[in-house]
Design an enzyme around this catalytic site. Structure first.
Site: not given
Ligand code: IPM
Ligand code: MG
Length: 381
Positions: A159, A209, A241, A265, A269
């Protein structure tokens, strides 16, 4: 909600808190409104005052002020004891109206993370047994419930590494992004993870990894060095993974998990996925001097303005602020419990009720009102 150790609590004698409130884009203003209702009730019930300082952040700030993270918002955040931020961002098509570097993720969110060095991102993935019906996983997989905290490093790695875009000697367009960590960055996130783990089940999954990435080799070396200081915590090293599979097959084996930025990240999710909705994913972004709190999900422009979004992630972020920034551990637990009671009474917003016909669907503000009702009825410890 599990009780997390308050490692970020500020001086508990300070009872007047300045809070920057940044509703953001898409569903942000709707879910923030419910979170602020809860915050006002917390203020009413406790010996604290909250000075709420509203600020523009994200695409809304860009359209109004020409910058996604304007100076006046920075000034407000600088003064604040804690920052509460809604989701930001536009649809893929709408984003194209903003220059790439001013798009809210690159122009506001990453600069904020860097400005306040909020390197420790806690993302709880929590689903008690009674709410197993919300998950796409089978009840026997969920067993006694899912209760994980993903600790994501938030200001390093791909990032924030150097980037290069150009045309190479063969005339082909190319891009180069670098994944960089130094040992101090790794060590500081490891201390967070170990402390958290010490106060919970004392099992820490280290995600890496190292069979491919040199960054993971260093990551694991530092992990081993830091582990010596926490002999009571059992470390389990596991490839990223493999974790993606195991989160679906046996999520109950995880308690605290620590990982670098990009892995976090993606896996967080997936955490929202196994719960049944990203709307169940609040988070705390902690630095040594400043913290901000935000849902882990995006601004869902497709459902914005319809009063159907789930405010749980935003209200949960408030609970995390009460705990980590203000040391109000008991009241934070009350906020979590109030939300769980709304679910166990058989209500939820559309994201979750769609998955289960026995659940009564309620709107964003009905959910907020019910949480407020539940919290009001809870004794103050
Ligand atoms: C998160 C989001 C952010 C990230 C985006 C909006 C830049 O997906 O906080 O997980 O990738 O960190
Ligand atoms: Mg995210």
């Amino acid at each position: 909600m599990p009780c997390l150790p308050s490692i970020q609590a500020t001086d508990k004698r300070l009872k007047n808190y300045k809070i920057a409130i940044m509703p953001g884009d898409g569903i942000g203003p709707e879910i923030m409104q419910e979170a602020v209702k809860v915050l006002k009730l917390v203020e009413e019930r406790n010996d604290v005052t909250f000075e709420l300082m509203h600020a523009l952040f994200g695409a809304c700030a860009y359209f109004e002020k020409g910058e996604a993270f304007p100076q006046e918002t920075k000034d407000i955040c600088d003064q604040a004891d804690a920052i509460v931020k809604g989701p930001i961002g536009l649809s893929h098509e709408e984003s194209k109206k903003i220059p790439v570097d001013e798009q809210p993720e690159r122009g506001a969110l990453l600069p904020m993370r860097r400005r306040y060095n909020t390197y420790a991102n806690y993302r709880p993935v929590f689903l008690p047994k009674g709410l197993a019906h919300f998950s796409p996983l089978k009840p026997q997989v969920i067993g006694e419930g899912i209760d994980i905290i993903m600790v994501r490093e938030l200001v390093g790695g791909l990032y924030f590494g150097e980037k290069e875009v150009g045309v190479n000697e063969q005339g082909l367009r190319y891009v180069k992004e670098t994944l960089e960590y130094d040992e101090a960055q790794i060590r500081q996130i490891m201390h967070h993870a170990f402390k958290l783990s010490s106060g919970r089940k004392k099992v820490l999954h280290n995600i890496h990894k190292s069979n491919v990435l040199k960054s993971s080799v260093l990551w694991n070396e530092i992990m081993e060095e830091v582990a010596v200081e926490y002999p009571d915590v059992k470390v389990i090293n596991i490839l990223v993974d493999a974790v993606a599979t195991l989160l679906c097959l046996k999520p109950t084996q995880f308690d605290v998990m620590v990982m670098e930025n990009m892995f976090g990240d993606i896996l967080s999710d997936q955490g929202g996925g196994i719960l049944g909705s990203l709307g169940l994913m609040p988070s705390a972004c902690l630095g040594d001097d400043k913290a901000y709190y935000e849902p882990s999900h995006g601004s869902a422009p497709d459902i914005a303005g319809q009063n159907i979004a789930n405010p749980y992630s935003m209200i949960g972020s408030i609970a995390m602020m009460l705990e980590y920034s203000f040391g109000m551990v008991d009241e934070a637990a009350n906020v979590w419990a109030a939300m769980q009671e709304v679910f166990t009474d058989g209500y939820s917003t559309a994201d979750l009720s769609k998955l289960d016909s026995s659940v009564t669907m309620i709107s964003t503000n009905e959910f907020g009102d019910k949480v407020v009702g539940k919290l009001r009825a809870m004794p103050i410890v």
